[in-house]
Design a protein around this motif. Structure first.
Motif, PDB file in Angstrom:
ATOM      1  N   GLY A 268       0.806  -1.218   0.000  1.00  0.00           N
ATOM      2  CA  GLY A 268       0.000   0.000   0.000  1.00  0.00           C
ATOM      3  C   GLY A 268       0.831   1.255   0.000  1.00  0.00           C
ATOM      4  N   THR A 269       2.154   1.122  -0.120  1.00  0.00           N
ATOM      5  CA  THR A 269       3.069   2.255  -0.200  1.00  0.00           C
ATOM      6  C   THR A 269       4.358   1.798  -0.872  1.00  0.00           C
ATOM      7  N   TYR A 270       5.011   2.748  -1.569  1.00  0.00           N
ATOM      8  CA  TYR A 270       6.306   2.421  -2.174  1.00  0.00           C
ATOM      9  C   TYR A 270       7.412   2.374  -1.127  1.00  0.00           C
ATOM     10  N   ASP A 271       7.155   2.956   0.036  1.00  0.00           N
ATOM     11  CA  ASP A 271       8.151   2.965   1.106  1.00  0.00           C
ATOM     12  C   ASP A 271       8.047   1.686   1.924  1.00  0.00           C
ATOM     13  N   TYR A 307       8.143  -2.114   6.497  1.00  0.00           N
ATOM     14  CA  TYR A 307       7.771  -0.734   6.175  1.00  0.00           C
ATOM     15  C   TYR A 307       8.943   0.189   6.501  1.00  0.00           C
ATOM     16  N   ARG A 309       8.754   3.703   6.237  1.00  0.00           N
ATOM     17  CA  ARG A 309       8.308   5.034   6.656  1.00  0.00           C
ATOM     18  C   ARG A 309       7.019   4.900   7.450  1.00  0.00           C
ATOM     19  N   SER A 311       3.328   5.695   8.869  1.00  0.00           N
ATOM     20  CA  SER A 311       2.116   6.036   8.129  1.00  0.00           C
ATOM     21  C   SER A 311       1.517   7.370   8.559  1.00  0.00           C
ATOM     22  N   TYR A 317      -1.647   2.440   6.002  1.00  0.00           N
ATOM     23  CA  TYR A 317      -1.382   1.938   4.659  1.00  0.00           C
ATOM     24  C   TYR A 317      -2.369   0.808   4.353  1.00  0.00           C
TER      25      TYR A 317
END
Length: 361
Positions: A268-271, A307, A309, A311, A317
């Motif tokens: 749910g995130t590129y990070d 993860y 980073r 949220s 996320y």
């Protein structure tokens, strides 16, 4: 011309619904755990099928429907199967008797603007009965093939209850067809077969929803690996059997089996970093992912996420988990094959926090 067209449409509807209602009581007696073609929201969807589903059924509590990998693939909307003997069909036709009108009238009911609902129904029902009587008594057969009683069955079209309102189900709207015992109609592409039964059973597979297990279980932490796995006792091969037992002793069936093969994670995130890098976890030692334990705190999870980073204070996320199932079938006549693999996805909002030091039990 318009009035004639409306009459023709109404006549065909009366024929179809009347036949459905006439045969439903007979078929209900032979129903299995779940028979195809039952009533749909109080409306007769089709004639009740003699096909039985055993082994679970897709409508169970906590189960879901698979999304086929091939978006163009669908289970058959309808099929033809042995339904009635000559005697039964004749009795059904004779049961199509017009209702008595509310008011006694000497004249015959007339189809027109002045006819009330009962008159119109009686007139259409009478026409339908005449058409069918002619077809089964003289035009195509002789007295409903009564002299062939015990030597075959009339095959009729039934709708897949999961697609009862689909226009494609109209493909099985031909008159009942006489078929001698042991001689399935070769010229009928939608004649019931183990493969058709297997395709119908696909939609009845008791697939559990994709609920993943994670450690840490609640909030995730930046740069701390999150282990992901599936409950081995819940996510295992499942199957259902669709069967059709005929009065002449013939048995047709197909068992359709779904086997979980991979779990794909989308953070749910590129990070974020996934394990493996593709995000696709495959079955290993009979399990998808590996359950976390204290002794594994320094190991890299075979299936998981890190993860990179947080949220945010009030954010999260959307972690998407997609479980893919491979589908195969085996028929009672020795035939077998594969059906399109299917998947089901769930999304879970994951909160990721910052922390300076980490102590893991």
């Amino acid at each position: 011309m318009r009035k004639v067209a409306r009459t023709g449409v109404a006549l065909s509807l009366v024929v179809g619904v009347s036949l459905s209602m006439a045969t439903q009581a007979h078929a209900e007696k032979k129903r299995g755990d779940r028979a195809a073609g039952s009533a749909n929201n109080g409306k007769v969807a089709s004639q009740v099928s003699h096909v039985r589903i055993t082994g679970g059924g897709g409508g169970g509590k906590g189960t879901v429907k698979l999304n086929p990998k091939d978006p163009n693939w669908e289970a058959p909307a309808c099929w033809y199967e042995p339904k009635t003997t000559p005697k039964e069909l004749k009795e059904e036709m004779e049961s199509l008797k017009p209702k008595k009108p509310k008011k006694d009238k000497e004249e015959e009911p007339i189809i027109g603007a002045g006819a009330d609902a009962t008159e119109l129904s009686n007139a259409l029902l009478g026409q339908a009965k005449n058409v069918l009587d002619n077809y089964y008594q003289t035009d195509k057969y002789e007295d409903y093939n009564i002299d062939q009683q015990g030597k075959g069955m009339f095959w009729e079209g039934v709708r897949n209850p999961n697609r009862a309102d689909d226009p494609e189900a109209d493909a099985c709207s031909e008159h009942a067809i006489w078929v001698p015992n042991g001689k399935p109609p070769k010229s009928m592409p939608l004649a019931v077969s183990p493969k058709i039964l297997a395709e119908y059973a696909y939609e009845e597979l008791p697939i559990p929803g994709t609920d993943i297990s994670m450690n840490p279980e609640d909030k995730q932490t930046v740069n701390l690996d999150t282990w992901v796995w599936l409950d081995k006792g819940k996510f295992k091969p499942v199957d259902v059997t669709a069967s059709l037992d005929l009065e002449d002793g013939t048995h047709l069936s197909a068992t359709t089996t779904a086997k979980p093969t991979s779990l794909t994670l989308e953070p749910g995130t590129y990070d974020a970093k996934t394990y493996p890098g593709s995000g696709k976890c495959v079955v290993k030692n009979g399990q998808l992912g590996e359950e976390y334990s204290v002794g594994k705190k320094d190991e890299t999870p075979p299936c998981g996420i890190r993860y990179l980073r947080a949220s945010g204070q009030n954010g999260s996320y959307p972690l998407k988990a997609t479980l893919t199932w491979d589908i195969s079938w085996k028929g009672s006549d020795g035939t077998s094959g594969d059906l399109p693999s299917g998947s089901f996805s769930t999304t879970e909002n994951v909160t990721v926090k910052e922390i300076q030091s980490i102590v893991r039990d």
